[in-house]
Design a protein around this motif. Structure first.
Motif, PDB file in Angstrom:
ATOM      1  N   GLY A  68     161.707  79.207  13.780  1.00 60.59           N
ATOM      2  CA  GLY A  68     162.645  78.079  13.745  1.00 60.59           C
ATOM      3  C   GLY A  68     162.181  76.939  14.622  1.00 60.59           C
ATOM      4  O   GLY A  68     162.275  75.768  14.233  1.00 60.59           O
ATOM      5  N   THR A 107     159.216  75.148  12.980  1.00 58.30           N
ATOM      6  CA  THR A 107     159.692  74.281  11.896  1.00 58.30           C
ATOM      7  C   THR A 107     160.336  73.016  12.447  1.00 58.30           C
ATOM      8  O   THR A 107     160.078  71.907  11.966  1.00 58.30           O
ATOM      9  CB  THR A 107     160.706  75.042  11.021  1.00 58.30           C
ATOM     10  N   TRP A 115     173.725  68.417  12.213  1.00 58.07           N
ATOM     11  CA  TRP A 115     172.958  69.450  12.893  1.00 58.07           C
ATOM     12  C   TRP A 115     173.657  70.802  12.838  1.00 58.07           C
ATOM     13  O   TRP A 115     173.025  71.843  12.894  1.00 58.07           O
ATOM     14  CB  TRP A 115     172.714  69.069  14.350  1.00 58.07           C
ATOM     15  N   ALA A 134     175.101  72.134  10.408  1.00 64.05           N
ATOM     16  CA  ALA A 134     174.918  72.789   9.109  1.00 64.05           C
ATOM     17  C   ALA A 134     173.493  73.275   8.897  1.00 64.05           C
ATOM     18  O   ALA A 134     173.185  73.870   7.860  1.00 64.05           O
ATOM     19  CB  ALA A 134     175.305  71.819   7.989  1.00 64.05           C
ATOM     20  N   LEU A 135     172.617  73.028   9.859  1.00 66.22           N
ATOM     21  CA  LEU A 135     171.220  73.420   9.707  1.00 66.22           C
ATOM     22  C   LEU A 135     171.031  74.915   9.942  1.00 66.22           C
ATOM     23  O   LEU A 135     171.791  75.544  10.698  1.00 66.22           O
ATOM     24  CB  LEU A 135     170.349  72.650  10.702  1.00 66.22           C
ATOM     25  N   ALA A 136     170.019  75.479   9.295  1.00 69.35           N
ATOM     26  CA  ALA A 136     169.700  76.892   9.519  1.00 69.35           C
ATOM     27  C   ALA A 136     169.144  77.113  10.915  1.00 69.35           C
ATOM     28  O   ALA A 136     169.350  78.165  11.525  1.00 69.35           O
ATOM     29  CB  ALA A 136     168.702  77.366   8.464  1.00 69.35           C
ATOM     30  N   VAL A 137     168.438  76.111  11.428  1.00 71.23           N
ATOM     31  CA  VAL A 137     167.901  76.189  12.792  1.00 71.23           C
ATOM     32  C   VAL A 137     169.004  75.790  13.770  1.00 71.23           C
ATOM     33  O   VAL A 137     169.646  74.749  13.586  1.00 71.23           O
ATOM     34  CB  VAL A 137     166.685  75.257  12.954  1.00 71.23           C
ATOM     35  N   PRO A 138     169.273  76.578  14.814  1.00 70.02           N
ATOM     36  CA  PRO A 138     170.327  76.240  15.774  1.00 70.02           C
ATOM     37  C   PRO A 138     170.109  74.868  16.394  1.00 70.02           C
ATOM     38  O   PRO A 138     168.973  74.430  16.605  1.00 70.02           O
ATOM     39  CB  PRO A 138     170.216  77.351  16.825  1.00 70.02           C
ATOM     40  N   ARG A 139     171.194  74.184  16.698  1.00 68.66           N
ATOM     41  CA  ARG A 139     171.104  72.810  17.209  1.00 68.66           C
ATOM     42  C   ARG A 139     170.410  72.743  18.565  1.00 68.66           C
ATOM     43  O   ARG A 139     169.762  71.744  18.875  1.00 68.66           O
ATOM     44  CB  ARG A 139     172.491  72.176  17.286  1.00 68.66           C
TER      45      ARG A 139
END
Length: 263
Positions: free
Chosen positions: A3, A6, A104, A106-111
């Protein structure tokens, strides 16, 4: 780690195309060397007298090539902080101010990972600009030395160049607290105000004699802005304390974004 990798790729690509990076990069890489060459030329010409001449006297004490490299460290000690501070105000303050940061969540990567990647990208960009500016100054100084038959390029020139790089990288790290300020205030303008206030406080601390241990004053003093005596007063522990500001506030920034819920 996937993550984070990316997020770093995405943030680096976004930063390369940002208005702040496009405007500030050439200013740092080209304007800083031009300022260094110009300041040394003014110092050696004797055209500046009074208080201005007193500030430039240290840039006329060695050969012109060395003076240009010394000036690079002094300029980058301030330019790195200002550029990094403005960049972090835009990178963190603007999304919070206009509500874009809501995406942010809604992202798969934590904020907090996204925030870490964004801060690292800005820090790396500022440090890279400082290194690139120093390389340009080295080229100018080498040309100056080659045109002066009485000057031979030696280890002293490389030492001055290395000090300029370290000063620029340290000042880039000193900008990271303003990412935390931007997150806390949710305002780019307030962050810029805090940056200007920090510069003002630094001047007061230096005048009171505490600059050798105040991180935001250390790079400038270490590169000789306050004279040889002030530079000699900056020792290794003070440089380590200054370097520690970046990781400490990077952790603070990540913690802020991990706890962020009200957008």
């Amino acid at each position: 780690m996937t993550g984070l990798a990316t997020a770093l790729r995405v943030e680096a690509a976004a930063w390369r195309h940002s208005t702040v990076a496009r405007l500030t990069t050439p200013l740092l890489v080209l304007l800083v060397p031009a300022a260094c060459v110009g300041l040394v030329a003014l110092a050696r010409s004797g055209a500046i007298v009074g208080a201005g001449g007193a500030k430039l006297v240290g840039l006329g004490s060695a050969d012109a090539a060395t003076d240009q490299l010394v000036a690079a460290g002094q300029v980058l000690a301030v330019a790195g902080l200002m550029a990094g501070g403005f960049a972090l105000a835009a990178a963190f303050g603007a999304p919070l101010a206009d509500g874009r940061v809501g995406g942010w969540f809604a992202l798969a990567v934590p904020r907090d990972v996204v925030a870490l990647a964004r801060a690292v990208v800005v820090l790396a960009w500022t440090a890279a600009c400082a290194v690139a500016a120093t390389v340009v100054v080295v080229a100018c100084a080498a040309t100056t030395a080659a045109l002066d038959p009485g000057v031979a390029w030696d280890g002293g020139h490389w030492a001055a160049a290395g000090r300029a790089v370290v000063a620029g990288v340290l000042s880039a790290g000193l900008a990271l607290p303003f990412g935390a300020v931007a997150t806390w205030t949710r305002s780019p303008l307030a962050t810029v105000g805090a940056l200007v206030g920090t510069v003002a406080v630094t001047q007061v601390v230096v005048m009171l004699g505490g600059g050798a241990w105040f991180p935001w004053a250390v790079p400038s003093l270490w590169t000789g802005t306050g004279g040889d005596a002030a530079a000699a007063a900056v020792h290794g522990p003070a440089l380590l304390l200054t370097a520690a500001v970046a990781p400490v506030f990077l952790a603070v920034l990540v913690g802020q974004w991990r706890r962020l819920t009200d957008v």
